[in-house]
Scaffold this motif. Structure first.
Motif, PDB file in Angstrom:
ATOM      1  N   GLU A 252      64.591  46.381  56.697  1.00  0.00           N
ATOM      2  CA  GLU A 252      62.726  46.180  57.482  1.00  0.00           C
ATOM      3  C   GLU A 252      62.307  44.970  57.319  1.00  0.00           C
ATOM      4  OE1 GLU A 252      61.585  49.366  56.918  1.00  0.00           O
ATOM      5  OE2 GLU A 252      63.338  50.720  56.439  1.00  0.00           O
ATOM      6  N   VAL A 253      62.735  43.416  57.008  1.00  0.00           N
ATOM      7  CA  VAL A 253      62.767  43.006  57.011  1.00  0.00           C
ATOM      8  C   VAL A 253      63.017  41.847  58.263  1.00  0.00           C
ATOM      9  CG1 VAL A 253      62.029  42.500  54.670  1.00  0.00           C
ATOM     10  CG2 VAL A 253      64.199  41.719  56.157  1.00  0.00           C
TER      11      VAL A 253
ATOM     12  N   GLN B  45      58.735  47.558  53.609  1.00  0.00           N
ATOM     13  CA  GLN B  45      57.838  47.298  54.268  1.00  0.00           C
ATOM     14  C   GLN B  45      55.958  47.371  53.665  1.00  0.00           C
ATOM     15  OE1 GLN B  45      58.410  51.817  54.878  1.00  0.00           O
ATOM     16  NE2 GLN B  45      59.600  51.520  56.975  1.00  0.00           N
TER      17      GLN B  45
ATOM     18  N   ASP C 221      62.703  42.137  61.461  1.00  0.00           N
ATOM     19  CA  ASP C 221      61.595  41.318  62.612  1.00  0.00           C
ATOM     20  C   ASP C 221      60.481  40.583  61.995  1.00  0.00           C
ATOM     21  OD1 ASP C 221      63.329  41.678  64.523  1.00  0.00           O
ATOM     22  OD2 ASP C 221      62.508  44.103  64.268  1.00  0.00           O
ATOM     23  N   SER C 222      60.200  40.368  60.464  1.00  0.00           N
ATOM     24  CA  SER C 222      58.835  39.758  60.451  1.00  0.00           C
ATOM     25  C   SER C 222      59.305  38.426  59.710  1.00  0.00           C
ATOM     26  CB  SER C 222      58.728  40.947  58.939  1.00  0.00           C
ATOM     27  OG  SER C 222      59.818  40.880  58.165  1.00  0.00           O
TER      28      SER C 222
ATOM     29  N   ALA D 121      52.300  39.444  55.903  1.00  0.00           N
ATOM     30  CA  ALA D 121      52.341  39.184  57.646  1.00  0.00           C
ATOM     31  C   ALA D 121      51.284  37.984  58.464  1.00  0.00           C
ATOM     32  CB  ALA D 121      51.675  40.728  58.541  1.00  0.00           C
TER      33      ALA D 121
ATOM     34  N   VAL E 105      56.387  43.564  54.007  1.00  0.00           N
ATOM     35  CA  VAL E 105      55.577  42.976  55.739  1.00  0.00           C
ATOM     36  C   VAL E 105      54.694  43.273  56.235  1.00  0.00           C
ATOM     37  CG1 VAL E 105      56.472  43.099  57.250  1.00  0.00           C
ATOM     38  CG2 VAL E 105      58.310  43.666  55.843  1.00  0.00           C
ATOM     39  N   ARG E 106      54.034  44.149  55.340  1.00  0.00           N
ATOM     40  CA  ARG E 106      53.045  44.326  56.474  1.00  0.00           C
ATOM     41  C   ARG E 106      51.747  43.881  55.151  1.00  0.00           C
ATOM     42  NH1 ARG E 106      53.752  50.397  55.585  1.00  0.00           N
ATOM     43  NH2 ARG E 106      53.010  49.978  53.685  1.00  0.00           N
TER      44      ARG E 106
ATOM     45  N   ASP F  45      50.853  33.169  56.666  1.00  0.00           N
ATOM     46  CA  ASP F  45      51.752  31.729  57.251  1.00  0.00           C
ATOM     47  C   ASP F  45      51.964  31.003  56.545  1.00  0.00           C
ATOM     48  OD1 ASP F  45      49.541  31.519  58.077  1.00  0.00           O
ATOM     49  OD2 ASP F  45      50.062  31.935  59.575  1.00  0.00           O
TER      50      ASP F  45
END
Length: 254
Positions: free
Chosen positions: A53-54, A24, A56-57, A31, A27-28, A34
């Motif tokens: 946990e990943v 988490q 949708d990232s 974000a 991922v945060r 890119d």
């Protein structure tokens, strides 16, 4: 320009709670990064947790090894189709700990890389010399032998899917790190070998550096022209450290 890649190899560390919290945080923290690709390589049993946990990232999931066969009587092995089913897109092969502790040969590493590619997994192929080999001036011979074993097994059309990683064995988990110049010299050597297969292959291939990479030395290493990211061990278990390295990799792209 080649997209930098930062992969976190958790090795045999973690629990379900740790995997959740660390995934988490990554991922945060990534974000908005890119410009780079971020890959997490947890132990097999934590792959389902990290996959959730990943999901949708932009963070990508990978495994620390992969079997040479799709299925069969291979107790203890995990196949590429199994890894794909749980969301893996990468598989680490040929890490020095696999070579040294478990006797994996150049030929076996090449077979693992090919097995990954056949199931649309991207192998991260590790090469690197021991301290004794470096002191004997055998670095070039060793890393090129390891590289050539893979190049001879993988069809040229699939080489674009392979990521390479130079990890001097003497720098893994020891606190010692190759100087940026030492690392760049080996990366340039590997890229030159890839260039011989075709200018486009050499130009596009991503070659990572691994071996006691930390926030304090990542910037200098990642500034080298042929170092395209990092394969991170211990620092990948500390969210703030791993994210700091990811941020420095993103600066390389700017």
């Amino acid at each position: 320009m080649r997209q930098p890649l930062v992969a976190g190899n958790w090795k045999m560390h973690g629990s379900r709670a740790m995997a959740r919290a660390l995934s988490q945080a990554v991922v945060r923290g990534t974000a908005e990064l890119d410009a780079i690709e971020v890959v997490l390589l947890p132990p097999y049993v934590l792959i389902p947790r990290v996959s959730e946990e990943v999901a949708d990232s932009a963070v990508v999931l990978g495994a620390q090894n992969v079997a040479t066969a799709r299925e069969g009587a291979f107790t203890g092995e995990i196949s590429a189709p199994m890894l794909r089913e749980f969301g893996c897109r990468y598989a680490l092969v040929g890490h020095s700990e696999r070579r040294q502790l478990f006797g994996e040969t150049d030929a076996l590493v090449a077979k693992r890389a090919l097995a990954a590619l056949q199931e649309d997994l991207r192998p991260i192929v590790c090469v690197g010399e021991t301290l004794a080999e470096r002191e004997a001036s055998e670095t070039e011979d060793v890393v090129l032998r390891q590289l050539d074993a893979v190049l001879s097994a993988v069809p040229e059309a699939q080489l674009g899917q392979v990521v390479f990683a130079y990890e001097p064995v003497w720098a893994i988990g020891t606190g010692r790190t190759a100087t940026p110049e030492q690392a760049q010299a080996v990366h340039a050597l590997l890229r030159e070998r890839l260039h011989r297969l075709g200018a486009e292959i050499g130009r596009r291939a991503r070659i990572l550096y691994g071996g006691s990479v930390k926030p304090g030395n990542a910037g200098e290493l990642l500034a080298m022209p042929d170092i395209d990211g990092g394969l991170i061990g211990g620092a990948s278990l500390v969210a703030d450290d791993f994210l700091a390295i990811c941020e420095q990799a993103a600066l390389r792209r700017e």
